[in-house]
Design an enzyme around this catalytic site. Structure first.
Site, PDB file in Angstrom:
ATOM      1  N   GLY A  14       0.837  -1.209   0.000  1.00 48.45           N
ATOM      2  CA  GLY A  14       0.000   0.000   0.000  1.00 48.45           C
ATOM      3  C   GLY A  14       0.865   1.249   0.000  1.00 48.45           C
ATOM      4  N   ARG A  75       0.954  -5.143  -5.129  1.00 42.82           N
ATOM      5  CA  ARG A  75       1.152  -6.316  -4.274  1.00 42.82           C
ATOM      6  C   ARG A  75       1.294  -7.492  -5.234  1.00 42.82           C
ATOM      7  NH1 ARG A  75      -3.152  -3.616  -0.938  1.00 42.82           N
ATOM      8  NH2 ARG A  75      -2.081  -2.848   0.905  1.00 42.82           N
ATOM      9  N   ASP A 106       5.062  -5.023   5.851  1.00 40.78           N
ATOM     10  CA  ASP A 106       5.431  -6.414   6.155  1.00 40.78           C
ATOM     11  C   ASP A 106       5.522  -7.314   4.921  1.00 40.78           C
ATOM     12  OD1 ASP A 106       2.715  -6.169   5.961  1.00 40.78           O
ATOM     13  OD2 ASP A 106       2.255  -7.073   7.904  1.00 40.78           O
ATOM     14  N   THR A 129       4.390   2.794   5.414  1.00 44.00           N
ATOM     15  CA  THR A 129       2.988   2.396   5.588  1.00 44.00           C
ATOM     16  C   THR A 129       2.324   3.394   6.519  1.00 44.00           C
ATOM     17  OG1 THR A 129       1.511   0.818   6.698  1.00 44.00           O
ATOM     18  CG2 THR A 129       3.824   0.677   7.290  1.00 44.00           C
ATOM     19  N   ASP A 131       0.077   2.664   8.550  1.00 44.11           N
ATOM     20  CA  ASP A 131      -0.437   1.967   9.740  1.00 44.11           C
ATOM     21  C   ASP A 131       0.477   2.017  10.967  1.00 44.11           C
ATOM     22  OD1 ASP A 131      -2.659   1.288   8.303  1.00 44.11           O
ATOM     23  OD2 ASP A 131      -2.040  -0.757   7.883  1.00 44.11           O
ATOM     24  N   ASP A 133       2.625  -0.072  11.811  1.00 47.38           N
ATOM     25  CA  ASP A 133       2.589  -1.387  12.453  1.00 47.38           C
ATOM     26  C   ASP A 133       3.863  -2.202  12.201  1.00 47.38           C
ATOM     27  OD1 ASP A 133       2.096  -1.703   9.776  1.00 47.38           O
ATOM     28  OD2 ASP A 133       0.495  -3.159  10.010  1.00 47.38           O
ATOM     29  N   ARG A 175      -6.054  -2.246   9.213  1.00 47.33           N
ATOM     30  CA  ARG A 175      -6.622  -3.588   9.089  1.00 47.33           C
ATOM     31  C   ARG A 175      -6.253  -4.435  10.294  1.00 47.33           C
ATOM     32  NH1 ARG A 175      -5.701  -5.381   3.356  1.00 47.33           N
ATOM     33  NH2 ARG A 175      -3.605  -4.776   3.950  1.00 47.33           N
TER      34      ARG A 175
HETATM   35  O1  F6P Z   1      -1.634  -1.156   4.750  1.00 45.46           O
HETATM   36  C1  F6P Z   1      -2.248   0.063   4.853  1.00 45.46           C
HETATM   37  C2  F6P Z   1      -3.723  -0.011   4.710  1.00 45.46           C
HETATM   38  O2  F6P Z   1      -4.100   1.302   4.683  1.00 45.46           O
HETATM   39  C3  F6P Z   1      -4.541  -0.761   5.731  1.00 45.46           C
HETATM   40  O3  F6P Z   1      -4.788  -0.088   6.925  1.00 45.46           O
HETATM   41  C4  F6P Z   1      -5.793  -1.015   4.962  1.00 45.46           C
HETATM   42  O4  F6P Z   1      -6.558  -2.026   5.502  1.00 45.46           O
HETATM   43  C5  F6P Z   1      -5.246  -1.378   3.633  1.00 45.46           C
HETATM   44  O5  F6P Z   1      -4.084  -0.605   3.484  1.00 45.46           O
HETATM   45  C6  F6P Z   1      -6.181  -1.224   2.488  1.00 45.46           C
HETATM   46  O6  F6P Z   1      -5.454  -1.333   1.309  1.00 45.46           O
HETATM   47  P1  F6P Z   1      -6.010  -1.653  -0.128  1.00 45.46           P
HETATM   48  O7  F6P Z   1      -7.354  -1.043  -0.226  1.00 45.46           O
HETATM   49  O8  F6P Z   1      -4.997  -0.998  -1.008  1.00 45.46           O
HETATM   50  O9  F6P Z   1      -6.015  -3.108  -0.251  1.00 45.46           O
END
Ligand code: F6P
Length: 324
Positions: A14, A75, A106, A129, A131, A133, A175
């Site tokens: 992301g 991804r 990750d 990221t 997040d 995390d 998430r």
């Molecule tokens: O990893 C970052 C993040 O923003 C998460 O918090 C979220 O769930 C996810 O990406 C959503 O990503 P996408 O819509 O690109 O799959």
């Protein structure tokens, strides 16, 4: 692999605000050290397909302030297969790339680790990221900007909540992590924060809505996307129990991933990008470059992805105390 003369930089997973500042820092510091540097488009996907472009001083001009990533991101499912990684290594050889810097989370680091084990290509990682995390850094690139975006949005929501005497349940990203919810909740003066790291105490929440101050004209509850209950269900439960509370749900979504990076994210990305190139020149690999207590810290990928899933209980307590 021996002396590092040519570096490839990519962004993966992301996107997050500040990734461009990180690319700029890697490219410019590589040039500063008289290295050649190429950009790999669309993360591992572009590496497999040989989408590799020459980078120079100018190719990263005027990007420090831009959200998203000029190298694009993806991804890659193919990189998870041995065949995909073999194709990626063929491209590394073809383009004579000696080392890589990957900006991501990750998934990016897990992929990098396997790639290092299989082919010995040195890879250093930068935490990109929203997040926050990842273990081994106090802040990830993009987290601060995302927090500011959320706080700005909630301030606006509060204006309308206040005018209509409404309760707003606001869902924010995360998430697997409640760190965006926790900090933005404190920063926007939320009544309650629901996050995946703690089990949602429904009776307690209802109790607070029932016996809390009646003269409050607006109320905000922040719910992380990964919370065990979720914004919609919380809203339904509140509407059921308190039909007199005018309740609305607002899901902030991907606006949290965009926008011009904050100064904090730009500086963080710049410091980490420079450190990643220096680390490769010193022969390091398989580590994420982070900042802990304002000092550069290297953490093996395997540990960096082990975000402990714990939140500072003091911060949760602060929410409770301040929402009197
Ligand atoms: O990893 C970052 C993040 O923003 C998460 O918090 C979220 O769930 C996810 O990406 C959503 O990503 P996408 O819509 O690109 O799959």
């Amino acid at each position: 692999m021996g002396v590092v003369k040519k570096i490839g930089v990519f962004t993966s997973g992301g996107d997050s605000p500040g990734m461009n500042a990180a690319i700029r820092a890697v490219v410019r510091s590589a040039l500063y050290h008289n290295l050649e540097v190429v950009g790999i488009m669309r993360g591992y996907e572009g590496l497999i397909n040989g989408e590799i472009i020459q980078m120079d001083r100018k190719s990263v001009a005027n990007i420090i302030q831009r959200g998203g990533t000029i190298l694009k991101t993806a991804r890659s499912a193919e990189f998870r297969t041995p065949e995909g990684r073999k194709k990626a290594f063929e491209q590394i050889k073809k383009h004579q790339i000696d080392a890589l810097v990957g900006v991501g989370g990750d998934g990016t680091f897990t992929g990098a680790n396997i790639f290092i084990e299989e082919f010995g290509v040195p890879v250093m990682g930068l935490p990109g990221t929203i997040d926050n995390d990842l273990a081994g850094t106090d802040y990830t690139i993009g987290y601060d900007t995302a927090l500011n975006t959320v706080v700005d949005a909630v301030d606006k929501i509060r204006d309308t909540a206040e005018s209509h005497d409404r309760l707003f349940i606001v869902e924010v990203m995360g998430r697997d992590s409640g760190l965006i919810a926790l900090r933005s909740g404190i920063g926007s003066g939320a009544e309650a924060i629901l996050i995946p790291e703690t089990k949602t105490d429904f009776p307690h929440l209802m109790e607070r809505l029932e016996h809390g101050r009646k003269d409050k004209s607006s109320k905000i509850i922040i719910v992380a996307e990964g919370d065990d209950v979720g914004a919609i269900q919380v809203a339904d439960a509140v509407k059921d129990r308190f039909p007199n509370i005018d309740t609305r749900v607002s899901i902030l979504g991907h606006i949290q991933r965009g926008g011009s990076p904050s100064c904090m994210d730009r500086v963080l990305a710049s410091r980490l990008g420079v450190a990643a190139v220096e680390a490769l020149l010193e022969g390091r690999k398989g580590e994420m470059v982070g900042l802990v207590n304002n000092e550069i810290r290297f953490t093996p990928f395997k540990q960096a992805i082990k975000h402990i899933g714990e939140v500072n209980p003091n911060l949760l307590k602060i929410v409770e105390i301040l929402s009197l």
